[in-house]
Enzyme design. Structure first.
Site, PDB file in Angstrom:
ATOM      1  N   SER A 187       0.827  -1.195   0.000  1.00 20.45           N
ATOM      2  CA  SER A 187       0.000   0.000   0.000  1.00 20.45           C
ATOM      3  C   SER A 187       0.875   1.264   0.000  1.00 20.45           C
ATOM      4  CB  SER A 187      -0.936  -0.038   1.207  1.00 20.45           C
ATOM      5  OG  SER A 187      -2.041   0.778   0.998  1.00 20.45           O
ATOM      6  N   ASP A 394      -8.781  -6.114  -4.987  1.00 19.14           N
ATOM      7  CA  ASP A 394      -8.591  -4.796  -4.369  1.00 19.14           C
ATOM      8  C   ASP A 394      -9.068  -3.701  -5.313  1.00 19.14           C
ATOM      9  OD1 ASP A 394      -7.707  -2.710  -2.748  1.00 19.14           O
ATOM     10  OD2 ASP A 394      -5.633  -2.835  -3.449  1.00 19.14           O
ATOM     11  N   HIS A 450      -6.580  -6.439  -1.012  1.00 18.14           N
ATOM     12  CA  HIS A 450      -5.533  -5.446  -0.802  1.00 18.14           C
ATOM     13  C   HIS A 450      -4.379  -6.012   0.030  1.00 18.14           C
ATOM     14  CE1 HIS A 450      -4.074  -1.309  -0.503  1.00 18.14           C
ATOM     15  NE2 HIS A 450      -3.950  -1.445   0.796  1.00 18.14           N
TER      16      HIS A 450
END
Ligand SMILES: *[C@@H]1O[C@H](CO)[C@@H](O)[C@H](O)[C@H]1NC(C)=O
Ligand SMILES: *[C@@H]1O[C@H](CO)[C@@H](O)[C@H](O)[C@H]1NC(C)=O
Ligand SMILES: *[C@@H]1O[C@H](CO)[C@@H](O)[C@H](O)[C@H]1NC(C)=O
Length: 690
Positions: A187, A394, A450
């Site tokens: 991320s 995601d 994710h």
């Protein structure tokens, strides 16, 4: 262009990386390893078999100027696998401001926390393949802090401070200072990691006396936030492709107009980059309202309250509206009490009174005048292996954005990774696909969110094998093995994993790789030391390059011709289908055709749009400044994140800014060749590093 990059970076302050020798290298050794040893944790004895119990160290390390970084090191015990030696991965969670315990207790760390708030073993833990060091950084994250000093303000300083951490860390673990180093994270770590890698390489290259060098070999980033505006541009196509929003839906025309304005931003930024004056900007406001609008327009108001909104970290899940995934992953509710438990805190050497929160606000941390980390990639790839992996469920850092971003990137004298995908087989099952060339791999993992290691722990661990080139390959496939079968790789009598491929041209490479590995005794990771054998389009290795190359070239030509033919048919067919689908399928946001389509569509919707605007009264200003940063940052349950979305019922249409939109506003000319000749655009320099 290289100089331009350098200049730009110098302007931005990265030059500071090579200035001023940090004094922390000289910090006297006052800590002893015993002070950091983690002896026990609730559940460790009952729930984790003795042979699975890792060796662990944790605590805060002083890195100078009152700043202390909290780390947790996890290494395998005496049962360690042969390839797991002399290599360390430092892992980063996102944010900015999210803690290492996301990674260590919910993803690729040794444990998960169960409903009794005790540890259980994660049999997909990455520490079986490399020593793992999880770090709360920068200060202000998790248990890391500063004593009365300022918090970090800029991403460049994140790199500098991390080097100070490494210096302190290797004072303590001085026997390991020569190990191969890898950086991994997810991320927002897609910003941290390239900046840290750059800082380490700059320090190594500066070659200054008294400064330790680090053997950094590669980096891997999962569902990374790397090129924000470009990634923001792929939300609408992703929603449409995944069937999450209907092109007939109420707000669709609004969404299109936002998308179009973001497209303009991205095109302008690309133009600026080509002219040698990269725009130092993370998120443009014309781009960062798209997701909140999508969340709003894709609500299912007939659903129960806790399922109204699509979870933006895993679109197969749902959440209440405005949280839209903030309650995920579910383990978080056990992690909080676990980290409040005194027994745990004592074992991990957490200082008294330190409060833990999954993601904290980093006070003063600013992205102003910062170049997105994608700009660092071309130079990094000259010195490092990079693996980008992406769970396909995601939304927030979705794979379409990653693919588009890489397709535009130019490095190693070429642009992008091309269309050729290879299936990734893990333990002989297809788990995703891989594109790789010139030190960069892009890996898409099926049925993963994710947080890939959260959903698919054992598969995620094989990312390490991709990173160190410990796999079998053919032109069509890449195969990794579960750790229980590792020894097979070193056994000369074993058949190659991909038996059925032996007679094809590509298999000679895979087979020769296997046998090379086996002739070099027991250490499969040796393969890393050889020239990495990369994609089909690159030179095959030594022994078989005559035949292999010819048949490869023939094959490539065949594939190319077929692809061109299919492309033609495809375009014809698609022209008769609905336009939003066309837009997505045709891929790159910068084709002329696409823009024509958008403009076309906008013409069609223009009237509805204005009418809709009137219905809702005057449009309001964008309320979501910094929204993405917060949302991204949070990987879940982030209390900060909870404040984020405020899509007013009157909805933000922002059409006021546009005045009377005219069709021409949305046609952004590409100066490339003929409309429709898609292959042309690969020759157009969009992002160049040479
Ligand atoms: C790892 O754990 C998962 C979930 O507990 C289980 O389904 C899987 O079979 C385990 N794999 C191995 C190799 O033990
Ligand atoms: C890939 O990285 C290696 C160093 O690990 C470097 O020698 C090589 O030139 C790089 N390849 C490209 C295409 O930049
Ligand atoms: C993905 O999940 C679906 C449904 O949950 C399942 O049918 C499919 O086999 C999975 N695919 C992979 C590659 O795991």
């Amino acid at each position: 262009m290289v100089q331009i990059m350098r200049q730009a970076l110098a302007l931005m302050g990265v030059a500071a990386v090579t200035a001023a020798a940090p004094a922390s290298f000289l910090i006297p050794r006052e800590n002893s390893l015993d002070d950091f040893m983690v002896q026990s944790l609730p559940g460790l004895m009952e729930n984790v078999a003795e042979e699975d119990r890792p060796v662990m160290y944790a605590g805060r390390l002083d890195i100078g100027k009152g700043t202390k970084y909290f780390y947790w090191k996890v290494e395998d015990n005496d049962n360690r696998l042969p390839e797991n030696h002399n290599r360390t991965m430092f892992w980063f969670n996102g944010g900015p401001g999210c803690s290492l315990f996301d990674g260590a207790l919910m993803e690729n760390g040794p444990f998960r926390i169960n409903e009794d708030e005790k540890v259980t073993y994660n049999n997909g833990s990455w520490h079986r393949l490399m020593d793992m060091v999880y770090v709360d950084q920068p200060a202000g994250t998790g248990f890391s802090d500063v004593d009365g000093q300022e918090y970090l303000k800029l991403l460049y300083d994140v790199g500098l401070n991390y080097i100070k951490f490494l210096d302190s860390y290797y004072e303590l673990f001085h026997d390991e200072a020569e190990y191969d180093i890898y950086l991994g994270g997810e991320s927002y770590a897609g910003q941290y990691i390239p900046y840290i890698a750059r800082a380490i390489l700059d320090r190594n290259n500066a070659n200054r006396e008294g400064e330790r060098k680090y053997n950094i070999k590669g980096i891997t980033i999962g569902n990374g936030w790397i090129s924000p505006n470009e990634q923001l541009l792929w939300y609408l196509p992703f929603y449409i492709q995944a069937g999450l929003i209907s092109t007939q839906s109420q707000g669709y025309s609004t969404l299109l107009s936002h998308h179009e304005r973001c497209q303009k931003v991205v095109d302008e930024n690309d133009g600026a980059y080509d002219r040698g004056t990269p725009v130092l900007q993370m998120e443009h406001r014309d781009c960062n309202t798209i997701l909140s609008n999508l969340m709003y327009y894709s609500r299912d108001n007939d659903a129960p309250a806790n399922e109204v909104c699509i979870n933006i970290y895993d679109y197969t899940l749902r959440d209440s509206y405005k949280l839209c995934g903030m309650n995920w992953p579910f383990d978080l509710k056990y992690v909080y009490p676990f980290l409040r438990n005194e027994e745990v805190r004592n074992a991990l050497h957490v200082p008294d009174g330190a409060q833990w929160k999954e993601c904290k606000t980093l006070h003063g941390f600013s992205e102003d005048r910062t170049a997105p980390s994608i700009y660092l990639f071309p130079d990094l790839l000259k010195e490092l292996e990079i693996v980008l992996f992406n769970g396909n469920l995601d939304i927030i850092c979705n794979y379409l954005g990653q693919e588009a971003m890489i397709e535009k990137l130019k490095w190693g004298g070429e642009k992008g990774l091309g269309e050729t995908k290879r299936d990734w087989l893990h333990d002989e099952s297809p788990v995703g696909y891989v594109k790789l060339a010139r030190n960069l791999s892009l890996v898409i993992i099926f049925n993963a969110s994710h947080m890939v290691p959260y959903d698919r722990p054992e598969i995620s661990r094989a990312i390490i094998d991709l990173l160190v080139h410990n796999f079998d390959e053919t032109d069509e496939k890449i195969a990794t093995r579960p750790i229980g079968q590792r020894k097979a790789l070193a056994d000369a009598n074993k058949e190659p994993l991909l038996k059925e491929e032996v007679s094809t041209s590509g298999a000679s490479e895979g087979a020769s790789k296997t046998s090379t590995g086996s002739s070099e005794e027991t250490n499969p990771s040796k393969a890393t030391d050889e020239a990495p054998s990369v994609s089909a389009s690159e030179n095959p290795k030594g022994d078989d390059n005559g035949l292999g190359l010819v048949s490869k070239v023939t094959r490539l030509i065949q594939v190319f011709v077929i692809a061109v033919l299919m492309w033609g048919v495809f375009v014809l067919v698609m022209l008769y289908r609905s336009r939003p689908v066309l837009i997505i399928r045709l891929g790159s946001p910068s084709t002329k055709k696409k823009n024509v389509q958008w403009a076309d569509q906008l013409r069609q919707f223009q009237d509805d749009e204005l009418e809709f605007d009137q219905q809702l009264g005057t449009s309001t200003d964008a309320p979501q400044q910094g929204f993405i940063a917060k949302t991204i940052g949070k990987i879940t349950g982030n209390a900060e994140g909870r404040q984020y979305v405020s899509v007013p019922d009157s909805e933000d249409l922002e059409l006021g800014d546009l005045g009377e939109p005219s069709v021409d506003d949305f046609i952004i000319d590409d100066d490339e060749g003929d409309e429709g000749d898609d292959n042309e655009r690969d020759h157009t320099p969009a992002r160049s590093s040479t």
